[in-house]
Design an enzyme around this catalytic site. Structure first.
Site, PDB file in Angstrom:
ATOM      1  N   ASN A  74      19.188  29.433 -13.141  1.00 13.40           N
ATOM      2  CA  ASN A  74      17.751  29.557 -12.884  1.00 13.40           C
ATOM      3  C   ASN A  74      17.185  30.873 -13.403  1.00 13.40           C
ATOM      4  OD1 ASN A  74      18.455  27.297 -11.167  1.00 13.40           O
ATOM      5  ND2 ASN A  74      16.342  27.509 -10.463  1.00 13.40           N
ATOM      6  N   GLU A 105      16.885  14.885 -19.598  1.00 17.75           N
ATOM      7  CA  GLU A 105      17.766  14.723 -20.744  1.00 17.75           C
ATOM      8  C   GLU A 105      18.340  13.317 -20.705  1.00 17.75           C
ATOM      9  OE1 GLU A 105      19.642  17.863 -22.652  1.00 17.75           O
ATOM     10  OE2 GLU A 105      19.914  18.933 -20.771  1.00 17.75           O
ATOM     11  N   ASN A 156      29.983  24.694 -18.664  1.00 21.92           N
ATOM     12  CA  ASN A 156      30.692  23.770 -17.760  1.00 21.92           C
ATOM     13  C   ASN A 156      30.890  22.364 -18.335  1.00 21.92           C
ATOM     14  OD1 ASN A 156      27.984  23.151 -17.457  1.00 21.92           O
ATOM     15  ND2 ASN A 156      28.174  22.662 -15.286  1.00 21.92           N
ATOM     16  N   GLU A 212      17.196  22.663 -17.708  1.00 21.26           N
ATOM     17  CA  GLU A 212      18.088  21.969 -16.759  1.00 21.26           C
ATOM     18  C   GLU A 212      18.849  23.068 -16.041  1.00 21.26           C
ATOM     19  OE1 GLU A 212      18.043  18.877 -16.083  1.00 21.26           O
ATOM     20  OE2 GLU A 212      16.826  18.179 -17.749  1.00 21.26           O
ATOM     21  N   VAL A 253      18.138  32.821 -15.882  1.00 23.72           N
ATOM     22  CA  VAL A 253      17.977  32.849 -17.342  1.00 23.72           C
ATOM     23  C   VAL A 253      16.920  31.823 -17.763  1.00 23.72           C
ATOM     24  CG1 VAL A 253      19.126  32.542 -19.571  1.00 23.72           C
ATOM     25  CG2 VAL A 253      20.335  33.684 -17.708  1.00 23.72           C
ATOM     26  N   CYS A 269      26.834  21.003 -12.373  1.00 23.08           N
ATOM     27  CA  CYS A 269      25.492  21.217 -11.829  1.00 23.08           C
ATOM     28  C   CYS A 269      25.211  20.199 -10.736  1.00 23.08           C
ATOM     29  CB  CYS A 269      24.459  21.129 -12.936  1.00 23.08           C
ATOM     30  SG  CYS A 269      24.623  19.649 -13.919  1.00 23.08           S
TER      31      CYS A 269
HETATM   32  P1  NAD Z   1      23.709  30.927 -17.954  1.00 24.02           P
HETATM   33  O1  NAD Z   1      22.274  30.814 -17.581  1.00 24.02           O
HETATM   34  O2  NAD Z   1      24.390  32.209 -17.667  1.00 24.02           O
HETATM   35  O3  NAD Z   1      23.903  30.668 -19.515  1.00 24.02           O
HETATM   36  C1  NAD Z   1      23.456  29.484 -20.148  1.00 24.02           C
HETATM   37  C2  NAD Z   1      23.256  29.762 -21.624  1.00 24.02           C
HETATM   38  O4  NAD Z   1      22.171  30.679 -21.786  1.00 24.02           O
HETATM   39  C3  NAD Z   1      24.459  30.420 -22.301  1.00 24.02           C
HETATM   40  O5  NAD Z   1      24.584  29.926 -23.611  1.00 24.02           O
HETATM   41  C4  NAD Z   1      24.060  31.880 -22.319  1.00 24.02           C
HETATM   42  O6  NAD Z   1      24.713  32.636 -23.313  1.00 24.02           O
HETATM   43  C5  NAD Z   1      22.571  31.778 -22.573  1.00 24.02           C
HETATM   44  N1  NAD Z   1      21.800  32.958 -22.177  1.00 24.02           N
HETATM   45  C6  NAD Z   1      22.142  33.910 -21.275  1.00 24.02           C
HETATM   46  N2  NAD Z   1      21.180  34.843 -21.202  1.00 24.02           N
HETATM   47  C7  NAD Z   1      20.200  34.469 -22.066  1.00 24.02           C
HETATM   48  C8  NAD Z   1      18.951  35.024 -22.426  1.00 24.02           C
HETATM   49  N3  NAD Z   1      18.495  36.138 -21.884  1.00 24.02           N
HETATM   50  N4  NAD Z   1      18.202  34.367 -23.332  1.00 24.02           N
HETATM   51  C9  NAD Z   1      18.627  33.199 -23.880  1.00 24.02           C
HETATM   52  N5  NAD Z   1      19.825  32.639 -23.581  1.00 24.02           N
HETATM   53  C10 NAD Z   1      20.591  33.261 -22.679  1.00 24.02           C
HETATM   54  O7  NAD Z   1      24.456  29.698 -17.247  1.00 24.02           O
HETATM   55  P2  NAD Z   1      26.017  29.347 -17.248  1.00 24.02           P
HETATM   56  O8  NAD Z   1      26.697  30.300 -16.332  1.00 24.02           O
HETATM   57  O9  NAD Z   1      26.507  29.207 -18.645  1.00 24.02           O
HETATM   58  O10 NAD Z   1      26.011  27.890 -16.614  1.00 24.02           O
HETATM   59  C11 NAD Z   1      26.021  27.638 -15.251  1.00 24.02           C
HETATM   60  C12 NAD Z   1      24.642  27.231 -14.768  1.00 24.02           C
HETATM   61  O11 NAD Z   1      24.194  26.108 -15.510  1.00 24.02           O
HETATM   62  C13 NAD Z   1      24.623  26.777 -13.324  1.00 24.02           C
HETATM   63  O12 NAD Z   1      23.486  27.294 -12.681  1.00 24.02           O
HETATM   64  C14 NAD Z   1      24.528  25.271 -13.428  1.00 24.02           C
HETATM   65  O13 NAD Z   1      23.960  24.635 -12.306  1.00 24.02           O
HETATM   66  C15 NAD Z   1      23.680  25.119 -14.631  1.00 24.02           C
HETATM   67  N6  NAD Z   1      23.830  23.788 -15.203  1.00 24.02           N
HETATM   68  C16 NAD Z   1      22.784  22.912 -15.068  1.00 24.02           C
HETATM   69  C17 NAD Z   1      22.888  21.621 -15.566  1.00 24.02           C
HETATM   70  C18 NAD Z   1      21.759  20.651 -15.414  1.00 24.02           C
HETATM   71  O14 NAD Z   1      21.702  19.699 -16.181  1.00 24.02           O
HETATM   72  N7  NAD Z   1      20.836  20.831 -14.475  1.00 24.02           N
HETATM   73  C19 NAD Z   1      24.060  21.229 -16.228  1.00 24.02           C
HETATM   74  C20 NAD Z   1      25.102  22.137 -16.338  1.00 24.02           C
HETATM   75  C21 NAD Z   1      24.970  23.425 -15.835  1.00 24.02           C
END
Ligand code: NAD
Length: 500
Positions: free
Chosen positions: A236, A470, A158, A256, A238, A290
C-alpha cells in the site's frame, strides 16, 4: 551487448529492444535463495538511462505492434503458452529456489502464466467493441478498443511468474508495448518468462525487461512522460506513492495492493473441510499471498473444536526448502521480512493476544542459513488489535471468536482492505447473506481465501486498490481505451441533437 540472457558467471542482463544488454551504470545486485542463502545470480542494477532506453524501444515498437492484427498477436501469445508449458518444470524449480514457495505451488505459479497466455490468445479473436444504432438515418456508430501505448508493469516477488504474466499478456493482446520491472527479490523468474517471449518470436521492443530497485527503476518509469499507464502490484505504501507521482503526468494507474483476508467458520460448518481450507489459505506460500487468510473468524460453538484440530495440524507443518518433497512450508522472502513478522509477535502480546503455537523464527539445522518462521496461531485476538488489522504477510493466523453471522461479517469488513473473504457453512441462507454483504473483491463459499482463476476479474475493494481489476475481462478494461467512430453515409450534413 550480447544475444544471450546470461554470461558464464550467471550475471543476467536487461532485455531491451530484443537484445540482452548490461545496465549503463555497470552495477549489479545479488539474488539469493531465501531457504539456503545460496547465490542464484547477479542482476543489473539499472537506472534512469536504462529506463529511457527501454521506454524508447517500447515506443518505437508500438505502431508496428498495435497495427498487427489482434488475432496474430493472439497467435504469438499462444506460442508463449506452449513454450511456457514445455518449460514449466524447469522454470518452477528456479522459481522455488528464488522465491521459496514449495515446488507444487511454484508449478501453479507458472501454470497461471500458461492459463493466461491461452486465455489472452483467445481474446485476440474477440476484443469485443460495441455497435450501437445512430439517432440519425444512414449513419453508423460504433466503439472500438484501442491500446494505450507504452505500459509499465511493476511487480512484487510473491507470484514471480504469474503476476508478470497477468500484466504483460493482457497489455500485449490489447496492442500495448511493455516495460516490465520485476521485484528485486525475484528477477530470475521474470527473466525466464521474458526469454519465453523472445524464443516465441515477439518482435523487438514489444516487451522489455529492466531489473533494479523501486527507486532507481520503478519510479523513473512512473514519472516517464512516454509511459501511458502503470500497472502496479505491491504494498500500500508504495502503491500510494506510485499513484501520486503518476497523477502528475495524468497516467492511468492500476493498483493491486495488500489484504487482511478472513475465513468465517459457522457452527454448522464441515469441520474437516474448514481445517483443510484454513491450513491451505493461511500457510500455503508461507502466508505470503495477497489473498492469504490471516484472520479466522469463528462462531463461538465450534471454536474449541476448531482451535484444537487446527493447533494439532499447524504444529505438524514441516518447514524446509521448497524443493524437498516433505516440506509443507518454505521460507519467508528475506531477513527483513523475517524480522518484521517476528516483531509482530511482541505487538500481539502487548495487545493481549496469546501465541498458541509458533511465534518465533526457526533456525535448527539446515534452517539456520535461511529465513524461516514457525507457523503461528494467535488466540484471544480482538478485531481491533493491530495483528488483526495490519498485513503481516507471513505464516501467522489470528483467531477471532464471534457470536453471530452479522458480527462475523462486520469483523470481516472492519479493516481497511477488501481483497478476499470466505465462509464455511452448510446454511444456504447464511452463504447467500455472506456473498451479498462481504465487502471484498473475491468471495469463496466452502473454500479458503486463495485459488483465484484467471478468467474472472481479480482485485479488491477499498484499501486493496483503486477500483480496477486484473485478469478476465477486467484486464482489458484497464489496458484499452475506447474510440467512438461515426460513419455518415447519407451524403449530407446531419446534425446530432439538432436534426431531430
Ligand atoms: P513492494 O511495494 O515493496 O514492491 C512492489 C514493486 O514495486 C517491486 O517491484 C518494487 O521494486 C517496486 N517499488 C518499490 N518502491 C518503489 C517506488 N518508490 N516506485 C516504484 N516502484 C517501487 O511490495 P512487495 O514486498 O514486492 O510485495 C508484497 C506486497 O504486494 C504485499 O502488500 C501484497 O499484499 C501485495 N500483493 C498484492 C497483490 C494483489 O493482487 N492485490 C498480489 C500480490 C502481492
Amino acid at each position: 551487448m550480447s544475444t544471450l540472457s546470461s554470461v558464464p558467471t550467471s550475471t543476467y542482463l536487461n532485455y531491451i529492444g530484443g537484445e540482452w544488454i548490461a545496465a549503463a551504470s555497470g552495477q549489479i545486485s545479488e539474488d539469493r535463495d531465501p531457504a539456503s542463502g545460496e547465490l542464484i545470480g547477479r542482476f543489473q542494477a539499472s537506472g534512469q538511462e536504462d529506463v529511457d532506453r527501454a521506454v524508447a524501444a517500447a515506443r518505437a515498437a508500438f505502431d508496428g505492434w498495435r497495427r498487427t492484427p489482434a488475432p496474430k498477436r493472439g497467435e504469438m501469445l499462444y506460442r508463449v503458452g506452449t513454450l511456457l508449458a514445455e518449460r514449466k518444470e524447469e522454470i518452477a524449480r528456479l522459481l522455488t529456489r528464488e522465491m521459496g514457495k514449495v515446488l507444487v505451488e511454484a508449478r501453479g505459479d507458472v501454470q497461471e502464466g500458461i492459463d493466461m497466455a491461452y486465455y489472452m490468445a483467445g481474446e485476440g479473436r474477440r476484443l469485443f467493441g460495441a455497435i450501437v444504432p445512430s439517432e440519425l438515418p444512414n449513419k453508423a456508430a460504433y466503439g472500438v478498443r484501442e491500446p494505450l501505448g507504452v505500459v509499465a508493469c511493476i511487480t512484487p516477488w510473491n507470484f514471480p511468474v504469474a503476476i508478470p504474466s497477468w500484466k504483460t499478456m493482457a497489455a500485449l493482446i490489447a496492442g500495448n508495448t511493455v516495460v516490465l520491472k520485476p521485484a528485486t527479490d525475484t528477477p530470475l523468474s521474470a527473466l525466464k518468462l521474458v526469454e519465453v517471449f523472445h524464443d516465441a518470436g515477439l518482435p523487438p521492443g514489444v516487451l522489455n525487461l529492466v531489473t533494479g530497485s523501486g527507486a532507481a527503476v520503478g519510479m523513473p518509469l512512473v514519472r516517464h512522460p512516454d509511459v501511458a499507464a502503470v500497472s502496479f502490484t505491491g504494498s500500500n505504501d508504495v502503491g500510494r506513492e506510485v499513484n501520486v507521482e503518476a497523477a502528475r503526468t495524468l497516467k492511468r494507474v492500476t493498483l493491486e495492493l495488500g489484504g487482511k483476508n478472513a475465513i468465517i467458520v459457522m457452527d454448522d460448518a464441515d469441520l474437516d473441510l474448514a481445517v483443510d481450507g484454513i491450513l491451505w489459505s493461511a500457510f500455503g506460500t508461507t502466508g505470503q499471498r495477497c489473498t492469504a487468510c490471516s484472520r479466522l473468524i469463528v462462531q463461538r460453538g465450534i471454536r474449541p473444536a476448531l482451535e484444537e484440530r487446527l493447533l494439532e495440524r499447524v504444529k505438524g507443518l514441516r518447514l524446509g526448502h521448497g524443493l524437498e518433497a516433505e516440506t509443507d512450508v518454505g521460507p519467508v522472502i528475506n531477513r527483513a521480512q523475517l524480522d518484521r513478522i517476528h516483531g509482530y509477535m511482541q505487538v500481539a502480546r502487548d495487545d493481549g493476544a496469546r501465541i498458541l503455537c509458533g511465534g518465533e523464527p526457526a533456525a535448527d539445522g539446515a534452517l539456520a542459513s535461511g529465513s524461516f518462521f514457525k507457523p503461528t496461531l494467535l488466540g484471544a485476538v480482538r478485531p481491533e488489535m493491530r495483528v488483526a488489522q495490519e498485513e503481516i504477510f507471513g505464516p501467522v493466523l489470528s483467531l477471532i471468536e464471534v457470536e453471530t453471522l452479522d458480527e462475523a461479517i462486520a469483523v470481516n469488513n472492519g479493516t481497511k482492505y477488501g481483497l478476499s473473504s470466505s465462509i464455511f457453512t452448510r446454511d444456504i441462507n447464511a452463504a447467500q447473506t455472506a456473498m451479498r454483504d462481504l465487502a471484498s473483491g473475491i468471495v469463496y463459499v466452502n473454500a479458503g481465501t486463495i485459488g483465484a482463476e484467471i478468467q474472472l476479474p481479480f482485485g479488491g475493494t477499498r484499501g486493496t486498490g483503486n477500483g480496477h481489476r486484473e485478469a478476465g475481462l477486467g484486464a482489458l478494461e484497464f489496458f484499452t481505451e475506447w474510440k467512438a467512430i461515426y460513419v455518415d453515409y447519407s451524403g449530407r450534413l446531419q446534425r446530432a441533437q439538432i436534426d431531430v
